[in-house]
Design a protein around this motif. Structure first.
Motif, mmCIF file in Angstrom:
data_model
loop_
_atom_site.group_PDB
_atom_site.id
_atom_site.type_symbol
_atom_site.label_atom_id
_atom_site.label_comp_id
_atom_site.label_asym_id
_atom_site.label_seq_id
_atom_site.Cartn_x
_atom_site.Cartn_y
_atom_site.Cartn_z
ATOM 1 N N ARG A 131 0.870 -1.182 0.000
ATOM 2 C CA ARG A 131 0.000 0.000 0.000
ATOM 3 C C ARG A 131 0.905 1.229 0.000
ATOM 4 O O ARG A 131 1.766 1.361 0.869
ATOM 5 N N ARG A 132 0.732 2.057 -0.995
ATOM 6 C CA ARG A 132 1.552 3.269 -1.137
ATOM 7 C C ARG A 132 3.044 2.930 -1.136
ATOM 8 O O ARG A 132 3.869 3.621 -0.538
ATOM 9 N N GLY A 133 3.363 1.837 -1.828
ATOM 10 C CA GLY A 133 4.756 1.464 -2.005
ATOM 11 C C GLY A 133 5.394 0.740 -0.845
ATOM 12 O O GLY A 133 6.591 0.422 -0.897
ATOM 13 N N ARG A 134 4.640 0.439 0.208
ATOM 14 C CA ARG A 134 5.206 -0.217 1.377
ATOM 15 C C ARG A 134 4.456 -1.525 1.647
ATOM 16 O O ARG A 134 3.236 -1.597 1.509
ATOM 17 N N VAL A 135 5.196 -2.569 2.052
ATOM 18 C CA VAL A 135 4.599 -3.862 2.349
ATOM 19 C C VAL A 135 3.675 -3.739 3.556
ATOM 20 O O VAL A 135 4.048 -3.167 4.586
ATOM 21 N N VAL A 136 2.465 -4.311 3.438
ATOM 22 C CA VAL A 136 1.515 -4.286 4.549
ATOM 23 C C VAL A 136 1.131 -5.688 5.011
ATOM 24 O O VAL A 136 0.496 -5.829 6.062
ATOM 25 N N SER A 137 1.506 -6.721 4.270
ATOM 26 C CA SER A 137 1.281 -8.082 4.734
ATOM 27 C C SER A 137 2.119 -9.028 3.896
ATOM 28 O O SER A 137 2.504 -8.712 2.762
ATOM 29 N N MET A 138 2.394 -10.209 4.454
ATOM 30 C CA MET A 138 3.170 -11.208 3.723
ATOM 31 C C MET A 138 2.999 -12.566 4.371
ATOM 32 O O MET A 138 2.509 -12.695 5.506
ATOM 33 N N LEU A 139 3.413 -13.594 3.636
ATOM 34 C CA LEU A 139 3.528 -14.954 4.146
ATOM 35 C C LEU A 139 5.011 -15.264 4.229
ATOM 36 O O LEU A 139 5.727 -15.182 3.225
ATOM 37 N N LEU A 140 5.490 -15.596 5.416
ATOM 38 C CA LEU A 140 6.900 -15.884 5.626
ATOM 39 C C LEU A 140 7.058 -17.373 5.915
ATOM 40 O O LEU A 140 6.467 -17.891 6.872
ATOM 41 N N THR A 141 7.818 -18.044 5.078
ATOM 42 C CA THR A 141 8.104 -19.471 5.245
ATOM 43 C C THR A 141 9.558 -19.639 5.645
ATOM 44 O O THR A 141 10.442 -19.012 5.064
#
Length: 315
Positions: A131-141
């Motif tokens: 959002r607006r060039g910045r990560v706001v969620s992810m899946l980390l394995t």
């Protein structure tokens, strides 16, 4: 998560340049509680993070010649802010919100050696949302190696919120001072031995008057679980409570937790009772025992954890 077949998996040494972990990037106040040691980037969304597990620890205690399996959970938990800050330039002060956390390990990963145990997390970040060039969620394995052998894996989904959004969504509960002032006093612990603990201060459950039912015991002065002041019960406290509940359900047989499948649905607030329920679940495909633990607050389910256990070796 299906049973892992880890015994024969190995990796080659990677001699890339590593960077020391900055304490603040793990969100730990006490430097002695930082498990991560260094990190390096191996691809745009891939990292290797090294960590050490001490031979003994005041809270993550050694039993049956094994490290506490929740050291794996705390190691991954520290990796979430680290990767957010160093990998995706998330500013300090942003909030991380755990959505789910699944992990499984081979018991050989827990054997205590003559010196501290070094582990290496091979991390890949996917399903990134911006959002607006910045990560706001992810899946980390994370695949976790010990001396080159794959001995554990985990996957966790989490969101990242800047402070303004967090305060708007949390309302008055975002005020740490107010939240702690309104916190209920710690309730009496169940007997420590009944939940695999040796000290009352480390017990996360209080009696509720019914079999396999407890109240979450929240002690905001606990030096490990509340390493720094927060406005809600930490995720690691809920993991510890569910581990203790699962071990109580499988008592008197001594057990070791080898997997968890957790969903964090809502925050566990400090100003209201949180009820913990546990019951035996169907065994998995390998015949391992499982216990489903849930937490409820204001009559709403806020947390679930399917805990997998195996029998502990004799001391």
């Amino acid at each position: 998560m299906s049973q892992l077949h880890l015994e024969h998996s190995r990796i080659d040494e990677d001699h890339g340049v590593a960077t020391r972990v900055v304490q603040g990037h793990t969100h730990k106040t006490n430097p002695d509680e930082v498990l991560l040691t260094d990190w390096r980037r191996t691809d745009e969304h891939a990292f290797v993070v090294r960590a050490h597990w001490p031979r003994s620890h005041d809270f993550y205690t050694t039993r049956h010649g094994l490290h506490d399996p929740l050291l794996l959970g705390e190691t991954v938990r520290q990796a979430l802010p680290l990767i957010s800050h160093v990998g995706y330039e998330i500013p300090l002060g942003h909030q991380l919100l755990w959505h789910d956390f699944r992990w499984e390990l081979a018991p050989a990963a827990l054997l205590v050696a003559e010196r501290e145990t070094e582990v290496e997390l091979h991390i890949r970040c996917t399903e990134l949302k911006y959002r607006r060039g910045r990560v706001v969620s992810m899946l980390l394995t994370a695949l976790v190696y010990r001396e080159g052998r794959l001995l554990a894996c985990s996957r966790t989904r989490f969101a990242i919120q800047d402070r303004a959004i967090y305060e708007r969504l949390r309302g008055q509960y975002a005020d740490i001072e107010l939240a702690n002032a309104r916190a209920l006093p710690p309730s009496p612990p169940v007997p420590a031995f009944s939940v695999g603990r040796s000290r009352a201060m480390d017990v996360a459950l209080s009696p509720a008057g019914r079999p396999h039912r407890w109240l979450l015991r929240v002690d905001t002065t606990h030096p490990i679980l509340f390493d720094h002041r927060v406005d809600h019960a930490p995720g690691m406290l809920l993991l510890e409570a569910s581990r203790q509940a699962a071990q109580a359900v499988t008592s008197p047989r001594s057990s070791v937790v080898v997997g968890m499948d957790t969903a964090f649905i809502r925050y566990a607030e400090l100003d209201a009772p949180c009820r913990i329920h546990a019951h035996r679940h169907a065994v998995d495909e390998a015949g391992r025992r499982r216990v489903l633990v849930t937490a409820h607050q204001h009559d709403v389910e806020i947390f679930t954890n399917l805990v997998t256990l195996v029998g502990a070796p004799l001391d």
